[in-house]
Design a protein around this motif. Structure first.
Motif, PDB file in Angstrom:
ATOM      1  N   ILE A 103       1.592 -12.852  -5.538  1.00 32.50           N
ATOM      2  CA  ILE A 103       1.972 -11.742  -4.656  1.00 32.50           C
ATOM      3  C   ILE A 103       0.711 -11.041  -4.168  1.00 32.50           C
ATOM      4  N   PHE A 104       0.581 -10.873  -2.851  1.00 35.49           N
ATOM      5  CA  PHE A 104      -0.555 -10.189  -2.243  1.00 35.49           C
ATOM      6  C   PHE A 104      -0.144  -8.769  -1.849  1.00 35.49           C
ATOM      7  N   ASP A 105      -0.660  -7.797  -2.573  1.00 35.63           N
ATOM      8  CA  ASP A 105      -0.403  -6.376  -2.288  1.00 35.63           C
ATOM      9  C   ASP A 105      -1.722  -5.775  -1.810  1.00 35.63           C
ATOM     10  N   LEU A 106      -1.968  -5.826  -0.507  1.00 33.47           N
ATOM     11  CA  LEU A 106      -3.279  -5.541   0.072  1.00 33.47           C
ATOM     12  C   LEU A 106      -3.205  -4.376   1.061  1.00 33.47           C
ATOM     13  N   PRO A 107      -4.354  -3.797   1.430  1.00 32.25           N
ATOM     14  CA  PRO A 107      -4.345  -2.487   2.101  1.00 32.25           C
ATOM     15  C   PRO A 107      -4.084  -2.489   3.607  1.00 32.25           C
ATOM     16  N   VAL A 108      -3.060  -3.198   4.052  1.00 32.06           N
ATOM     17  CA  VAL A 108      -2.455  -2.970   5.368  1.00 32.06           C
ATOM     18  C   VAL A 108      -1.048  -2.467   5.092  1.00 32.06           C
ATOM     19  N   THR A 109      -0.764  -1.209   5.471  1.00 34.65           N
ATOM     20  CA  THR A 109       0.497  -0.579   5.090  1.00 34.65           C
ATOM     21  C   THR A 109       1.143   0.127   6.271  1.00 34.65           C
ATOM     22  N   PHE A 110       2.407   0.464   6.068  1.00 36.06           N
ATOM     23  CA  PHE A 110       3.175   1.172   7.102  1.00 36.06           C
ATOM     24  C   PHE A 110       2.517   2.520   7.398  1.00 36.06           C
ATOM     25  N   SER A 111       2.418   2.873   8.680  1.00 36.43           N
ATOM     26  CA  SER A 111       1.759   4.113   9.098  1.00 36.43           C
ATOM     27  C   SER A 111       2.706   4.953   9.948  1.00 36.43           C
ATOM     28  N   PHE A 112       3.147   6.083   9.387  1.00 37.94           N
ATOM     29  CA  PHE A 112       3.977   6.995  10.181  1.00 37.94           C
ATOM     30  C   PHE A 112       3.195   7.553  11.362  1.00 37.94           C
ATOM     31  N   ARG A 113       1.903   7.762  11.177  1.00 38.62           N
ATOM     32  CA  ARG A 113       1.083   8.276  12.279  1.00 38.62           C
ATOM     33  C   ARG A 113       1.083   7.302  13.449  1.00 38.62           C
ATOM     34  N   TRP A 126      -4.790  -0.497   8.581  1.00 39.31           N
ATOM     35  CA  TRP A 126      -5.660  -0.590   7.414  1.00 39.31           C
ATOM     36  C   TRP A 126      -5.620   0.735   6.662  1.00 39.31           C
ATOM     37  N   ASN A 127      -5.397   0.668   5.353  1.00 38.23           N
ATOM     38  CA  ASN A 127      -5.227   1.873   4.548  1.00 38.23           C
ATOM     39  C   ASN A 127      -6.182   1.818   3.349  1.00 38.23           C
ATOM     40  N   PRO A 128      -7.357   2.452   3.452  1.00 34.77           N
ATOM     41  CA  PRO A 128      -8.324   2.392   2.353  1.00 34.77           C
ATOM     42  C   PRO A 128      -7.845   3.085   1.073  1.00 34.77           C
ATOM     43  N   ARG A 129      -6.767   3.895   1.160  1.00 33.92           N
ATOM     44  CA  ARG A 129      -6.222   4.552  -0.036  1.00 33.92           C
ATOM     45  C   ARG A 129      -5.345   3.622  -0.858  1.00 33.92           C
ATOM     46  N   HIS A 130      -4.951   2.484  -0.259  1.00 36.88           N
ATOM     47  CA  HIS A 130      -4.051   1.560  -0.950  1.00 36.88           C
ATOM     48  C   HIS A 130      -4.857   0.591  -1.815  1.00 36.88           C
ATOM     49  N   ARG A 131      -4.577   0.603  -3.094  1.00 35.77           N
ATOM     50  CA  ARG A 131      -5.311  -0.249  -4.033  1.00 35.77           C
ATOM     51  C   ARG A 131      -4.989  -1.724  -3.788  1.00 35.77           C
ATOM     52  N   ALA A 132      -6.021  -2.527  -3.556  1.00 32.21           N
ATOM     53  CA  ALA A 132      -5.837  -3.960  -3.327  1.00 32.21           C
ATOM     54  C   ALA A 132      -5.643  -4.674  -4.659  1.00 32.21           C
ATOM     55  N   ARG A 133      -4.586  -5.470  -4.754  1.00 34.50           N
ATOM     56  CA  ARG A 133      -4.302  -6.178  -6.002  1.00 34.50           C
ATOM     57  C   ARG A 133      -3.510  -7.450  -5.704  1.00 34.50           C
ATOM     58  N   VAL A 134      -3.549  -8.363  -6.657  1.00 34.04           N
ATOM     59  CA  VAL A 134      -2.803  -9.617  -6.562  1.00 34.04           C
ATOM     60  C   VAL A 134      -1.969  -9.748  -7.830  1.00 34.04           C
ATOM     61  N   GLY A 135      -0.699 -10.121  -7.673  1.00 35.32           N
ATOM     62  CA  GLY A 135       0.209 -10.212  -8.802  1.00 35.32           C
ATOM     63  C   GLY A 135       0.619 -11.636  -9.122  1.00 35.32           C
ATOM     64  N   LEU A 136       0.876 -11.866 -10.394  1.00 36.51           N
ATOM     65  CA  LEU A 136       1.463 -13.126 -10.855  1.00 36.51           C
ATOM     66  C   LEU A 136       2.831 -12.814 -11.455  1.00 36.51           C
TER      67      LEU A 136
END
Length: 469
Positions: free
Chosen positions: A235-245, A257-267
């Motif tokens: 699972i790729f949970d990376l820092p491109v996220t939904f933006s209300f702005r 691009w959301n630098p506040r979102h922690r980049a992580r990979v899940g198994l």
């Protein structure tokens, strides 16, 4: 043709060209090799150079955006255009036909004056434009973030909507991965309106939902792809996220691009629950596409991906090239974070492999080499991951290729024994061709070329669909 009909046809063409010019002034992804085509075609008289292998019995299909209407070219995003599928039918060493058809969503059918197709609807938008593939005896077009798949017939007409042959109504993805051992599809899906969860789905070989797992996340990440091994879903949970702005500013695709979102990979264990996901931090980047993944003897997992240093932090119209590379990642086992190794620093995308090796160790990866937002031309890359070498097929100056697909010569063929197929566009001539290369000699002359009298715009994903005679 009568004078009146000729005048009407000329007027329509002039209006189309005017729209093209207006779009080109405002949006790179509406001009040149990306520009939409204006009509559906059926062509049965196709010229072929070389010899089409007799073993190629099926349909080579590609899908991508082909918007019917663009209210505001300046804010139009490449990812949101109405979907169109292009296909060439090969049989008995011949090219039988070429067809292109819009995916028959309600928006498309209403615009074209056609009846709506049966089946449930879901999601906040009505576009299906990202992948086309066979499963459970049918052909399917899919997209991420909410809408249900569209079922197509063998001539690319849309016949219904639904979550394959299941009665469930869940968001699906553009990127399921088929386990060649079980025939199951594995997918990590999300809904643009449900920003705090992902949904892992396993669709069995008959097209029925066998398993689902809700996975908690923050910020509403865009999860374009996943990967599978014999034991895990990656699972790729990376820092491109939904933006209300971005949404409030009128963005057609409100992800940034959301630098506040922690980049992580899940198994996630293939039969495990969400509380069993193992998460590993990774240096911030974005991944659209994984090529393949597999388990290692030490308990770790290898996954090969194309990485982007950032994504959607400047352009509002499509991807921008920022430090792109093909990388090999390792995680799990005794590792506490993702280890990254650059396989190739050349800009590239759409990595694919011999899908008989999905979830297993493999040797060869194929990709489209070239920069995003460039019309200088692209080329086919063949990575030998065992030797660490790359072989190139250059289609010529300015030639633009689509995703390349490996087709084995026979069921028991070696990993590279077969052919690579890709659509290649000549933007100057406004024509495309289907190129067939020997996968063991990709740097040599094409084995066969099917010349198309029309242009196939640069799109998203391609696949080979075996068909009965």
């Amino acid at each position: 043709m009568t004078t009146s009909l000729m005048e009407q046809s000329a007027a329509r063409m002039a209006a189309w060209l005017q729209r093209r010019v207006r779009h080109a002034q405002d949006n790179f992804y509406l001009e040149g090799p990306y520009a939409p085509v204006e009509a559906e075609h059926t062509e049965t008289e196709l010229t072929v150079s070389g010899t089409i292998p007799e073993a190629l019995d099926g349909l080579f299909a590609q899908i991508g955006p082909n918007p019917l209407q663009v209210p505001n070219p300046a804010t139009h995003h490449w990812f949101v255009g109405d979907g169109m599928v292009h296909g060439v039918r090969l049989q008995a060493g011949k090219a039988c036909w070429y067809r292109n058809r819009w995916v028959g969503t309600d928006t498309v059918n209403d615009h074209l004056g056609r009846a709506r197709v049966p089946g449930p609807r879901r999601g906040i938008f009505d576009v299906v434009n990202t992948n086309v593939f066979p499963h459970a005896g049918s052909l399917w077009a899919t997209v991420e973030a909410g809408p249900l798949p569209a079922e197509l017939d063998a001539e690319l007409n849309t016949v219904r909507r639904g979550l394959f042959h299941s009665d469930e109504s869940l968001p699906f993805t553009a990127h399921p991965h088929r386990d060649p051992q079980s025939g199951e599809l594995h997918a990590v899906c999300y809904d643009a309106l449900q920003r705090h969860r992902l949904i892992y789905q396993c669709i069995d070989a008959n097209g029925v939902l066998r398993r689902r797992v809700n996975i908690p996340v923050r910020h509403g990440p865009m999860v374009h792809d996943c990967a599978i091994t014999a034991r895990y879903v990656v699972i790729f949970d990376l820092p491109v996220t939904f933006s209300f702005r971005a949404l409030l500013a009128g963005a057609a695709l409100p992800y940034r691009w959301n630098p506040r979102h922690r980049a992580r990979v899940g198994l996630l264990s293939r039969e495990g629950d969400s509380d069993r996901v193992q998460w590993f931090p990774v240096a911030p980047c974005y991944v659209f596409h994984a090529c393949n993944a597999f388990d290692n003897a030490d308990g770790s997992v290898t996954v090969d991906v194309v990485t982007h240093a950032r994504m959607f932090d400047r352009s509002q119209q499509g991807p921008e090239a920022q430090q792109v590379a093909f990388e090999r990642w390792r995680l799990g086992g005794s590792l506490t974070a993702v280890q990254r190794q650059v396989v190739s620093s050349e800009a590239q995308e759409f990595p694919r492999c011999d899908e008989r090796r999905t979830g297993q160790s493999y040797r060869y990866a194929y990709a489209v080499g070239g920069q995003a937002m460039s019309t200088e031309g692209t080329r086919l890359l063949r990575h030998d991951l065992q030797r660490g070498t790359t072989t190139v097929h250059d289609f010529g100056p300015g030639q633009m290729m689509g995703e390349a697909i490996f087709v084995p010569a026979h069921p028991d063929a070696a990993e590279d024994e077969g052919w690579l197929l890709a659509y290649v566009q000549d933007p100057q001539q406004q024509r495309s061709r289907l190129v067939i290369l020997d996968a063991q000699a990709v740097d040599r002359q094409a084995q066969a070329i099917v010349h198309l009298p029309v242009r196939v715009p640069i799109g998203f994903h391609s696949n080979w669909i075996p068909l009965p005679a």
